[in-house]
Scaffold this motif. Structure first.
Motif, PDB file in Angstrom:
ATOM      1  N   LYS A  75     -19.255 -49.591  36.082  1.00 47.80           N
ATOM      2  CA  LYS A  75     -19.447 -50.846  35.352  1.00 47.80           C
ATOM      3  C   LYS A  75     -18.146 -51.628  35.197  1.00 47.80           C
ATOM      4  CE  LYS A  75     -21.556 -52.862  31.225  1.00 47.80           C
ATOM      5  NZ  LYS A  75     -20.467 -53.862  31.033  1.00 47.80           N
ATOM      6  N   ASP A  76     -17.046 -50.943  34.911  1.00 45.90           N
ATOM      7  CA  ASP A  76     -15.774 -51.644  34.739  1.00 45.90           C
ATOM      8  C   ASP A  76     -15.390 -52.399  36.006  1.00 45.90           C
ATOM      9  OD1 ASP A  76     -15.584 -50.700  32.178  1.00 45.90           O
ATOM     10  OD2 ASP A  76     -14.103 -49.143  32.631  1.00 45.90           O
TER      11      ASP A  76
ATOM     12  N   HIS B  23     -16.348 -61.254  36.710  1.00 47.64           N
ATOM     13  CA  HIS B  23     -15.530 -62.124  35.856  1.00 47.64           C
ATOM     14  C   HIS B  23     -14.211 -62.509  36.504  1.00 47.64           C
ATOM     15  CE1 HIS B  23     -18.472 -61.517  32.736  1.00 47.64           C
ATOM     16  NE2 HIS B  23     -18.291 -60.204  32.761  1.00 47.64           N
TER      17      HIS B  23
ATOM     18  N   ASP C 102     -17.752 -55.416  36.513  1.00 47.89           N
ATOM     19  CA  ASP C 102     -17.370 -56.493  35.589  1.00 47.89           C
ATOM     20  C   ASP C 102     -16.174 -57.271  36.109  1.00 47.89           C
ATOM     21  OD1 ASP C 102     -19.407 -55.948  33.817  1.00 47.89           O
ATOM     22  OD2 ASP C 102     -18.167 -54.742  32.458  1.00 47.89           O
TER      23      ASP C 102
END
Length: 300
Positions: A60-61, A68, A64
């Motif tokens: 997930k990191d 972003h 992201d």
């Protein structure tokens, strides 16, 4: 009818600073349509892959950061691209295209993604022009939804599928097979379930003999009910970086052998194009088009 994943995002202008050769993604379907090998009915446009499905494979990191635009300069250098929303969107579309191809392959026996084969992407990082690992995402989609029990990844790009090997290192339901240049990128290799390193200058006869030695035995051992085939054409003797000596006809014979064997065994297969870096883009396009021509001739 064989289905082929293709979307106009593949031919949008690449952001300033990107030097990766993207034109083949436009030229391949264009050539196939022009010569009558396919019609527009063969082509479909994937949507953007759902993040839930991406997160079955990627951390997930890391996802992201892609969403972003917060990759560090070091992470961008490792990937080889300057980050942009377009690139993230493109990778999500490629991943969905490979998933969709799996669904079509169950019906027709084979489906192909004009792009894909982003096998240098790890769970938590990108490398080698690969942000998200489309085949790993699609394999986990099949496993998660109970659509396959045992998967074989046949990676015949000249570069080892290091990201794919790492992602599935502890997953016995996915067997990773990589036949690649021993002295080529990535210079630190991961351990696939089966690696066949090739010496520089490996010729057509030797290459095909090794493939014929390993693949049938592997299918008998693994007993896959689904396969992924990364059909990179950077094994060509004309490739700038491949270091092998496989002829254009040899690459076509490779594709025919893989397709024929899988079709004979009743194993559906999803195909992604992988790499190709010959100085003359016509050589790249011709070699990739041969993959599509071979599939159409065998499966339609």
């Amino acid at each position: 009818m064989i289905r082929i994943a293709f979307d106009p995002i593949y031919i949008h202008p690449i952001p300033e600073g990107h030097r990766f050769p993207m034109s083949k993604y436009e030229l391949i379907p264009g050539q196939l349509l022009h010569e009558g090998t396919i019609t527009s009915q063969h082509l479909f446009r994937p949507e953007v892959c759902a993040l839930e499905q991406v997160l079955w494979t990627h951390d997930k990191d890391y996802v992201d950061k892609l969403l972003h635009q917060t990759l560090s300069a070091s992470e961008q250098r490792k990937i080889g691209f300057i980050q942009s929303p377009l690139l993230t969107q493109r990778e999500l579309v490629i991943a969905q295209g490979t998933i969709d191809c799996c669904e079509y392959a169950f019906r027709q026996g084979v489906a192909l993604n004009v792009a894909g084969g982003t096998h240098h992407a790890f769970a938590g990082r990108g490398e080698g022009f690969c942000l998200l690992n489309d085949m790993a995402i699609a394999a986990n989609y099949l496993l998660h939804n109970g659509k396959a029990k045992q998967i074989l990844v046949i990676d015949l790009d000249v570069h080892q599928g290091n990201g794919t090997a790492s992602i599935f290192r502890h997953e016995p339901r996915v067997f990773t097979f990589s036949m690649h240049g021993a002295h080529n990128y990535p210079f630190h290799k991961e351990q696939s379930d089966l690696d066949v390193p090739l010496t520089d200058g490996t010729d057509t006869s030797t290459y095909l003999s090794l493939l014929q030695e390993h693949l049938p035995a592997l299918i008998e051992k693994v007993k896959p009910d689904f396969a992924f085939f990364l059909s990179g054409v950077d094994i060509l003797s004309t490739d700038k970086f491949g270091k092998l000596k496989v002829s254009m006809e040899g690459v076509r014979e490779r594709d025919y052998y893989v397709f024929h064997l899988l079709r004979q065994k009743g194993i559906p297969v999803t195909v992604a194009m992988g790499g190709g870096y010959s100085p003359d883009v016509r050589s790249i396009v011709e070699a990739h088009c041969n993959t599509f021509r071979t599939a159409v001739n065998l499966y339609e």
